[in-house]
Design a protein around this motif. Structure first.
Motif, mmCIF file in Angstrom:
data_model
loop_
_atom_site.group_PDB
_atom_site.id
_atom_site.type_symbol
_atom_site.label_atom_id
_atom_site.label_comp_id
_atom_site.label_asym_id
_atom_site.label_seq_id
_atom_site.Cartn_x
_atom_site.Cartn_y
_atom_site.Cartn_z
ATOM 1 N N MET A 110 0.905 -1.206 -0.119
ATOM 2 C CA MET A 110 0.100 -0.086 -0.099
ATOM 3 C C MET A 110 0.831 1.128 -0.082
ATOM 4 N N ASP A 111 1.930 1.062 0.767
ATOM 5 C CA ASP A 111 2.836 2.483 0.873
ATOM 6 C C ASP A 111 3.376 2.602 -0.264
ATOM 7 N N VAL A 112 3.903 1.795 -0.882
ATOM 8 C CA VAL A 112 4.606 1.828 -2.289
ATOM 9 C C VAL A 112 3.540 2.530 -3.275
ATOM 10 N N ALA A 113 2.541 1.845 -3.272
ATOM 11 C CA ALA A 113 1.531 2.484 -4.224
ATOM 12 C C ALA A 113 1.128 3.861 -3.960
ATOM 13 N N ILE A 114 0.693 4.120 -2.865
ATOM 14 C CA ILE A 114 0.427 5.635 -2.687
ATOM 15 C C ILE A 114 1.533 6.759 -3.064
ATOM 16 N N GLY A 115 2.971 6.154 -2.493
ATOM 17 C CA GLY A 115 3.812 7.065 -2.791
ATOM 18 C C GLY A 115 4.153 7.382 -4.362
ATOM 19 N N HIS A 116 3.977 5.920 -5.062
ATOM 20 C CA HIS A 116 4.312 6.191 -6.558
ATOM 21 C C HIS A 116 3.222 7.271 -7.377
ATOM 22 N N ILE A 117 1.968 7.081 -6.547
ATOM 23 C CA ILE A 117 1.038 8.068 -7.458
ATOM 24 C C ILE A 117 0.837 9.263 -6.835
ATOM 25 N N GLY A 118 1.828 9.573 -6.012
ATOM 26 C CA GLY A 118 2.081 10.939 -5.530
ATOM 27 C C GLY A 118 1.007 11.570 -4.575
ATOM 28 N N VAL A 119 0.477 10.595 -3.578
ATOM 29 C CA VAL A 119 -0.225 10.894 -2.734
ATOM 30 C C VAL A 119 0.316 10.528 -1.264
ATOM 31 N N ARG A 120 -0.029 11.182 -0.114
ATOM 32 C CA ARG A 120 0.670 10.871 1.090
ATOM 33 C C ARG A 120 -0.271 10.149 1.949
ATOM 34 N N ASN A 121 -1.693 9.921 1.696
ATOM 35 C CA ASN A 121 -2.717 9.199 2.529
ATOM 36 C C ASN A 121 -3.816 9.178 1.800
ATOM 37 N N PHE A 122 -4.666 8.494 2.652
ATOM 38 C CA PHE A 122 -6.064 8.229 1.753
ATOM 39 C C PHE A 122 -6.978 9.355 1.670
ATOM 40 N N ASN A 123 -6.932 10.177 2.404
ATOM 41 C CA ASN A 123 -7.491 11.361 2.056
ATOM 42 C C ASN A 123 -7.321 12.181 0.954
ATOM 43 N N GLU A 124 -5.688 12.129 0.481
ATOM 44 C CA GLU A 124 -5.453 12.756 -0.643
ATOM 45 C C GLU A 124 -5.823 11.862 -1.791
ATOM 46 N N LEU A 125 -5.735 10.668 -1.340
ATOM 47 C CA LEU A 125 -5.910 9.765 -2.740
ATOM 48 C C LEU A 125 -7.266 9.910 -3.051
ATOM 49 N N PHE A 126 -8.456 9.889 -2.239
ATOM 50 C CA PHE A 126 -9.713 10.000 -2.633
ATOM 51 C C PHE A 126 -9.938 11.322 -3.281
ATOM 52 N N GLU A 127 -9.161 12.445 -2.696
ATOM 53 C CA GLU A 127 -9.371 13.902 -3.343
ATOM 54 C C GLU A 127 -9.194 13.841 -4.861
ATOM 55 N N HIS A 128 -7.980 12.901 -5.065
ATOM 56 C CA HIS A 128 -7.429 13.010 -6.168
ATOM 57 C C HIS A 128 -7.553 11.654 -7.285
ATOM 58 N N ARG A 129 -8.793 11.253 -6.683
ATOM 59 C CA ARG A 129 -9.151 9.995 -7.489
ATOM 60 C C ARG A 129 -9.379 9.928 -9.044
ATOM 61 N N ASP A 130 -9.892 11.126 -9.535
ATOM 62 C CA ASP A 130 -10.029 11.117 -10.944
ATOM 63 C C ASP A 130 -8.634 11.249 -11.722
ATOM 64 N N ARG A 131 -7.636 11.532 -10.945
ATOM 65 C CA ARG A 131 -6.481 11.840 -11.534
ATOM 66 C C ARG A 131 -5.527 10.544 -11.198
ATOM 67 N N VAL A 132 -5.615 9.709 -10.259
ATOM 68 C CA VAL A 132 -4.753 8.504 -9.776
ATOM 69 C C VAL A 132 -5.148 7.294 -10.447
ATOM 70 N N LEU A 133 -6.513 7.098 -10.685
ATOM 71 C CA LEU A 133 -6.993 6.070 -11.132
ATOM 72 C C LEU A 133 -7.486 6.154 -12.738
ATOM 73 N N ARG A 134 -7.225 5.149 -13.441
ATOM 74 C CA ARG A 134 -7.813 5.134 -14.846
ATOM 75 C C ARG A 134 -8.466 3.871 -15.069
ATOM 76 N N ARG A 135 -9.788 4.184 -15.371
ATOM 77 C CA ARG A 135 -10.550 3.023 -15.852
ATOM 78 C C ARG A 135 -10.490 2.373 -17.108
ATOM 79 N N HIS A 136 -10.553 1.404 -17.526
ATOM 80 C CA HIS A 136 -10.331 0.568 -18.630
ATOM 81 C C HIS A 136 -11.403 -0.175 -18.992
ATOM 82 N N ALA A 137 -11.886 -0.270 -20.151
ATOM 83 C CA ALA A 137 -13.389 -1.033 -20.598
ATOM 84 C C ALA A 137 -12.957 -2.507 -19.812
#
Ligand SMILES: Cc1cc2nc3c(=O)[nH]c(=O)nc-3n(C[C@H](O)[C@H](O)[C@H](O)COP(=O)(O)O)c2cc1C
Length: 382
Positions: free
Chosen positions: A355-382
Motif C-alpha cells: 500500500m505504501d509503495v502504491a500511494i507514494g508512486h502515485i504522488g499522494v501521502r495518505n488516503f484522504n489525498e488519494l480520494f481527493e485526487h481519485r480522478d487523476r490517480v485511477l484510470r478505468r479501462h473497459a
C-alpha cells in the motif's frame, strides 16, 4: 517460513492442509466466475504514476465507525477457521490486534467469543447470520454485548444455501463424522493431524449449548447451512437495529437500492461484498459495484469493502473508489494455515508495504489525498 506474497501463503496452505479444508477456503460457488472476477476486475483500473511530488510524510490511516484506524485492513469473518490451524482465530486476532486493526469472529468460528476476548485485547467484531432459531441468535447477541464487541456484523447474502462443487466432491457439508476414508486422506498431512490431535476436539464452541446443531465441526458444517433463515427481510434488519445499541454493519450489499435501504434503517456501515463469490455465481465483482454504492450512500454511512483483495494495490484501488476500510478473507485464511500468527503478521506487513509503495508512486501521502485526487490517480479501462 519466508512468505513474499499472498500466493506463497496459498501454496504453503495447500501443502499443509488436508484437501477437504484447503478446498473449503479456496472454492467458490458453481463455476467460480464471480470469485475470479473479484480478483481480475481490479485490473480494469490502473494506477497513474506521478513523480517529483513530495511524499516523504506518508501514512495509511483511515477512519470509520467514528474511530481513527492505523490501516484500512480488517480481518473479515471466516467460518470454521479453527480447522485451518489450532486456535487459528486466536492467532489471527492477535496478529490483527498487533497491527491495530479489527478482527471479526464468524458466527461459525471455532473458538468461543469469550475465549477469544480473553486471549487478545484489540477491537473485536462479531458476525451473525439471521438464524431461524431466535433463541440462539439472542443468546449470541447477549454474549457479544457482554464481551464488549465493537460492532455487530449481520451477513445478509446467504439467505439461500449455495453450492461449492469442491466441497461436494470432498464431502465437506455431508460427512458428519470421521470416516476411515477421510482419516486416510487426513493422514497425508501429518503436521496438520499432529496439530489437530494436540488441540483436541474441533467444534464451534459458541454453539456448545446447542448439541442439536452438531457436536463436532463436520456435523456442524453439514447442519448449519439449514439454520440460516431464508425468510429474512428488511424487518429483521430493523429489528436488529432496534435491539443492538452498538455499531451495526450489514455485510453482503451489491445493489444501490439495498445500500440506500441500509442507510434509511440507520445502519452504521455496509460491506460491499459478494461473499468472495461463494454465494451467487454470476454476480458482479465487488470492485465494479463499489463506486456506484459509494456514490449512492457514501455520505450517509461508512462503506467497507471485500472480495478478491490480495495485494496492497487492490486496497489502494478500493480506497480511491471510496471505501473506508477493506476486509481480507481468503488471503489471511491461507496465511494462518501456512504459518499461524506469524503467517498473518507477515501478510499484513507485506500488504502494508504494498500500500505504501502504491500511494507514494502515485504522488499522494495518505488516503484522504488519494480520494481527493481519485480522478487523476485511477484510470478505468473497459
Ligand atoms: C473459508 C471461508 C469462510 C467464510 N465464512 C464466512 C462466514 O462465516 N461469514 C461471513 O459473513 N462471510 C464468510 N466468508 C466470506 C468472507 O467474510 C469474505 O466476504 C470473502 O472471503 C471475501 O473475499 P476474498 O476471500 O476473495 O477476500 C467466508 C469466506 C471464506 C473463504
Amino acid at each position: 517460513m519466508n512468505l513474499a506474497n499472498w500466493e506463497d501463503a496459498r501454496d504453503a496452505a495447500r501443502r499443509r492442509l488436508p484437501k477437504i479444508f484447503f478446498d473449503f477456503i479456496d472454492g467458490a460457488a458453481f463455476s467460480e466466475t464471480t470469485a475470479r472476477a473479484n480478483i481480475d476486475d481490479f485490473e480494469k483500473w490502473t494506477l497513474e504514476q506521478r513523480v517529483l511530488v513530495d511524499v516523504a510524510d506518508r501514512h495509511l490511516s483511515t477512519r470509520y465507525l467514528g474511530t481513527g484506524r492505523p490501516s484500512p485492513l480488517i480481518l473479515g469473518p471466516v467460518g470454521f477457521a479453527g480447522l485451518f490451524a489450532p486456535n487459528a482465530e486466536i492467532k489471527a486476532a492477535r496478529a490483527a490486534h498487533n497491527a491495530g486493526i479489527p478482527f471479526c469472529l464468524s458466527n461459525f468460528g471455532i473458538v468461543s467469543m469469550e475465549a477469544l476476548r480473553d486471549a487478545t485485547d484489540g477491537p473485536l467484531w462479531f458476525q451473525l447470520y439471521v438464524l431461524k432459531d431466535r433463541d440462539l441468535s439472542e443468546n449470541l447477541l447477549r454474549r457479544a454485548q457482554s464481551i464488549g464487541v465493537e460492532a455487530l456484523v449481520i451477513t445478509v447474502d446467504s439467505q439461500v444455501k449455495s453450492v461449492r462443487e469442491k466441497d461436494t466432491r470432498n464431502g465437506f457439508r455431508t460427512l458428519t463424522k470421521l470416516t476411515p476414508g477421510l482419516a486416510l486422506k487426513l493422514m497425508r498431512k501429518p503436521r496438520w493431524v499432529a496439530g489437530a490431535l494436540m488441540a483436541g476436539p474441533i467444534r464451534i464452541n459458541n454453539l456448545s449449548d446447542y448439541p442439536e446443531y452438531g457436536t463436532n465441526a463436520l456435523e456442524q458444517a453439514a447442519k448449519l447451512g439449514h439454520l440460516i433463515d431464508s425468510s429474512m427481510t428488511w424487518d429483521d434488519v430493523a429489528r436488529f437495529r432496534e435491539r443492538w445499541k452498538g455499531k451495526l454493519i450489514i455485510k453482503g450489499i451489491l445493489s444501490l437500492e439495498d445500500a440506500a435501504q441500509c442507510a434509511r434503517l440507520g445502519v452504521d456501515a455496509i460491506i460491499v461484498s459478494n461473499h468472495g463469490g461463494r454465494q451467487l455465481d454470476g454476480a458482479r465483482s465487488s470492485i465494479s459495484v463499489l463506486p456506484e454504492v459509494v456514490g449512492e450512500v457514501g455520505d450517509k454511512l461508512d462503506v467497507l469493502f471485500d472480495g478478491g483483495v490480495r495485494r496492497g494495490g487492490h486496497v489502494v484501488k478500493a480506497m480511491a473508489l471510496g471505501a473506508k476500510g477493506v476486509l481480507l478473507g481468503r488471503s489471511y485464511a491461507y496465511a494462518v494455515a501456512a504459518d499461524g500468527q506469524r503467517g498473518v503478521e507477515t501478510l499484513l506487513e507485506l500488504m502494508r508495504v504494498e500500500m505504501d509503495v502504491a500511494i507514494g508512486h502515485i504522488g499522494v501521502r495518505n488516503f484522504n489525498e488519494l480520494f481527493e485526487h481519485r480522478d487523476r490517480v485511477l484510470r478505468r479501462h473497459a
